[in-house]
Design a protein around this motif. Structure first.
Motif, PDB file in Angstrom:
ATOM      1  N   ALA A  63      -8.007  -4.762   5.174  1.00 19.00           N
ATOM      2  CA  ALA A  63      -7.095  -3.459   4.782  1.00 19.00           C
ATOM      3  C   ALA A  63      -7.693  -2.431   4.157  1.00 19.00           C
ATOM      4  CB  ALA A  63      -5.870  -3.811   3.989  1.00 19.00           C
ATOM      5  N   ILE A  64      -8.314  -2.779   3.138  1.00 17.76           N
ATOM      6  CA  ILE A  64      -9.108  -1.574   2.307  1.00 17.76           C
ATOM      7  C   ILE A  64     -10.263  -1.157   3.187  1.00 17.76           C
ATOM      8  CG2 ILE A  64     -10.574  -1.191   0.409  1.00 17.76           C
ATOM      9  CD1 ILE A  64      -9.042  -3.390  -1.307  1.00 17.76           C
TER      10      ILE A  64
ATOM     11  N   VAL B  44      -9.347   5.278  -3.500  1.00 13.74           N
ATOM     12  CA  VAL B  44      -8.541   4.113  -3.569  1.00 13.74           C
ATOM     13  C   VAL B  44      -8.448   3.371  -4.733  1.00 13.74           C
ATOM     14  CG1 VAL B  44      -8.022   1.600  -2.592  1.00 13.74           C
ATOM     15  CG2 VAL B  44      -8.984   3.668  -1.144  1.00 13.74           C
TER      16      VAL B  44
ATOM     17  N   TYR C 131      -3.160   0.267  -3.922  1.00 19.45           N
ATOM     18  CA  TYR C 131      -2.616  -1.047  -3.395  1.00 19.45           C
ATOM     19  C   TYR C 131      -2.277  -1.934  -4.553  1.00 19.45           C
ATOM     20  CZ  TYR C 131      -5.020  -0.051   1.116  1.00 19.45           C
ATOM     21  OH  TYR C 131      -5.384   0.372   2.459  1.00 19.45           O
TER      22      TYR C 131
ATOM     23  N   ARG D 105       0.771  -1.195  -0.028  1.00 20.67           N
ATOM     24  CA  ARG D 105      -0.157   0.035   0.052  1.00 20.67           C
ATOM     25  C   ARG D 105       0.939   1.197  -0.097  1.00 20.67           C
ATOM     26  NH1 ARG D 105      -0.973   5.130   2.132  1.00 20.67           N
ATOM     27  NH2 ARG D 105      -3.114   5.554   2.146  1.00 20.67           N
TER      28      ARG D 105
ATOM     29  N   GLU E 268      -9.000   1.497   5.403  1.00 23.55           N
ATOM     30  CA  GLU E 268      -8.174   2.867   4.489  1.00 23.55           C
ATOM     31  C   GLU E 268      -9.140   3.733   4.910  1.00 23.55           C
ATOM     32  OE1 GLU E 268      -6.160   5.173   2.765  1.00 23.55           O
ATOM     33  OE2 GLU E 268      -5.340   3.142   2.605  1.00 23.55           O
ATOM     34  N   GLN E 269      -8.319   4.873   5.467  1.00 23.98           N
ATOM     35  CA  GLN E 269      -8.804   6.335   5.637  1.00 23.98           C
ATOM     36  C   GLN E 269      -8.865   7.038   4.291  1.00 23.98           C
ATOM     37  OE1 GLN E 269      -9.877   7.031   8.979  1.00 23.98           O
ATOM     38  NE2 GLN E 269      -9.427   4.852   9.175  1.00 23.98           N
ATOM     39  N   ASN E 270      -8.202   7.179   3.303  1.00 23.59           N
ATOM     40  CA  ASN E 270      -8.522   7.756   2.266  1.00 23.59           C
ATOM     41  C   ASN E 270      -9.651   7.305   1.319  1.00 23.59           C
ATOM     42  OD1 ASN E 270      -7.927   9.056  -0.299  1.00 23.59           O
ATOM     43  ND2 ASN E 270      -5.723   9.163   0.062  1.00 23.59           N
TER      44      ASN E 270
ATOM     45  N   THR F  59       0.758   5.851  -0.927  1.00 20.41           N
ATOM     46  CA  THR F  59       0.128   6.946  -1.064  1.00 20.41           C
ATOM     47  C   THR F  59       0.935   7.771  -2.483  1.00 20.41           C
ATOM     48  OG1 THR F  59      -0.556   7.326   1.019  1.00 20.41           O
ATOM     49  CG2 THR F  59      -0.619   9.380  -0.337  1.00 20.41           C
TER      50      THR F  59
ATOM     51  N   ALA G  11      -4.562   6.519  -2.431  1.00 20.47           N
ATOM     52  CA  ALA G  11      -4.208   5.371  -2.001  1.00 20.47           C
ATOM     53  C   ALA G  11      -3.958   4.154  -2.815  1.00 20.47           C
ATOM     54  CB  ALA G  11      -5.035   4.949  -0.880  1.00 20.47           C
TER      55      ALA G  11
END
Length: 359
Positions: free
Chosen positions: A272-273, A281, A242, A229, A276-278, A231, A240
């Motif tokens: 994990a996704i 993606v 992946y 992952r 994710e805060q973003n 950025t 983000a």
């Protein structure tokens, strides 16, 4: 008198009562009896039954159990190809002159079109803010230099590479350096970018699994790393990204459709996704499965396929010589897929897949 008698008795012409309700009902019943005696409706009962079973199979594919040999996942992996049985059954119905079989074929036709008809049209739009490419370059690729040149020539803003070997890694780093000043490699996956990268870290997709996994040194664990992952800094804000290469799927007589490693990785990647805060993606990678497979529900519930949303056709990517399934994916959230396509073959046994995205 004779003529009058004939008219009155109905022997020489139609009397007024011949068109009454009782006569019409008799005519309808007679027509129904004749229709029921038509041989075309009695021919081909087996073909009609097979057509109905095919339609129900595709309609209820999510209900097919996975308890024995993961048969449900296997069926969903090749689900579009069940449509090939439709023209075969149609040919049989026409040969048998079976009206019932032709009528029964309406069910699988409608189900198939409902499932996959949307993929038959070109949904791509010109222009995009970013172009991304994902490619399993192949551990046995005899020409990594040529593959690197082909990928750079695509003009993509980001290249996600999977199945990188230690021997080939240096070649890709050298050949892609001029076009892609930023890159990261974690284990056997990497991302080359024209835009700056930050906050890069490996993602644990449970490739090294079991009670001893936590006791192994970091350098040993890195050999099992098949997801990352990072950025990407864009003009519109952070993105983000992946990159993942899930475990293989195998078909064999004893185990059936073996997907334990892949399914475990899909669940871990989905978690994990989810964390994710973003908002924006992009997932790029060889997921070793199609997005129709229930095993990817944790991922497809959060991300959508660029090929489904903006592609032209099914976008099959494997095997490269005669692609029959799309196991190489580009999935997104928070950005708009504008287009999706496959690139020409390289030295790998996978085709590269590409997508244009916008904000």
């Amino acid at each position: 008198m004779t003529q009058v008698d004939t008219a009155e008795t109905g022997q020489g012409g139609a009397g007024p009562w011949d068109s009454g309700p009782g006569t019409r009902r008799a005519d309808i019943r007679r027509a129904i009896r004749i229709g029921c005696r038509l041989r075309p409706w009695k021919r081909g009962p087996v073909l009609a039954a097979l057509a109905l079973l095919l339609g129900l199979f595709m309609l209820l594919h999510a209900k097919i159990p996975n308890r024995i040999g993961n048969f449900g996942s296997l069926a969903e992996t090749v689900l579009p190809w069940f449509g090939l049985f439709i023209p075969v059954l149609l040919a049989g119905a026409l040969w048998r002159r079976s009206a019932s079989a032709v009528a029964a074929l309406l069910l699988p036709v409608l189900v198939w079109l409902n499932l996959f008809g949307g993929l038959l049209s070109d949904k791509s739009d010109p222009g995009s803010d970013l172009t991304v490419v994902s490619h399993n370059v192949g551990a046995d690729n005899p020409d990594p230099t040529g593959t690197a040149h082909d990928l750079a020539a695509s003009g993509a803003d980001m290249l996600a590479l999977e199945e990188l070997t230690q021997q080939a890694r240096g070649t890709y780093e050298k050949e892609l350096a001029n076009a892609y000043p930023y890159h990261t490699v974690q284990g056997t996956v990497g991302l080359w970018s024209k835009l700056p990268l930050s906050d890069t870290q490996p993602v644990d997709i449970k490739m090294d699994y079991g009670p001893l996994a936590a006791t192994k040194p970091v350098d040993i664990k890195m050999a099992y790393t098949r997801a990352l992952r990072t950025t990407v800094a864009t003009d519109q804000g952070p993105l983000a990204v992946y990159v993942a290469h899930l475990g293989s799927a195998r078909v064999n007589p004893r185990a059936g459709f073996w997907t334990d490693s892949r399914d475990r990785g899909a669940q871990a990647l989905g978690k994990a996704i989810a964390a994710e805060q973003n908002e924006r993606v992009v997932l790029l990678g060889d997921l070793n499965g199609t997005m129709d497979d229930r095993a990817f529900a944790d991922i497809t519930s959060q991300l959508r396929s660029a090929q489904d949303a903006a592609g032209n056709g099914f976008g099959f990517s494997w095997p490269a010589k005669f692609p029959v399934v799309r196991i190489d994916q580009i999935l997104v959230r928070g950005v708009k897929p504008e287009s999706s396509w496959s690139l020409p073959a390289t030295g790998s046994d996978h085709l590269p897949v590409a997508a244009g995205i916008s904000w």
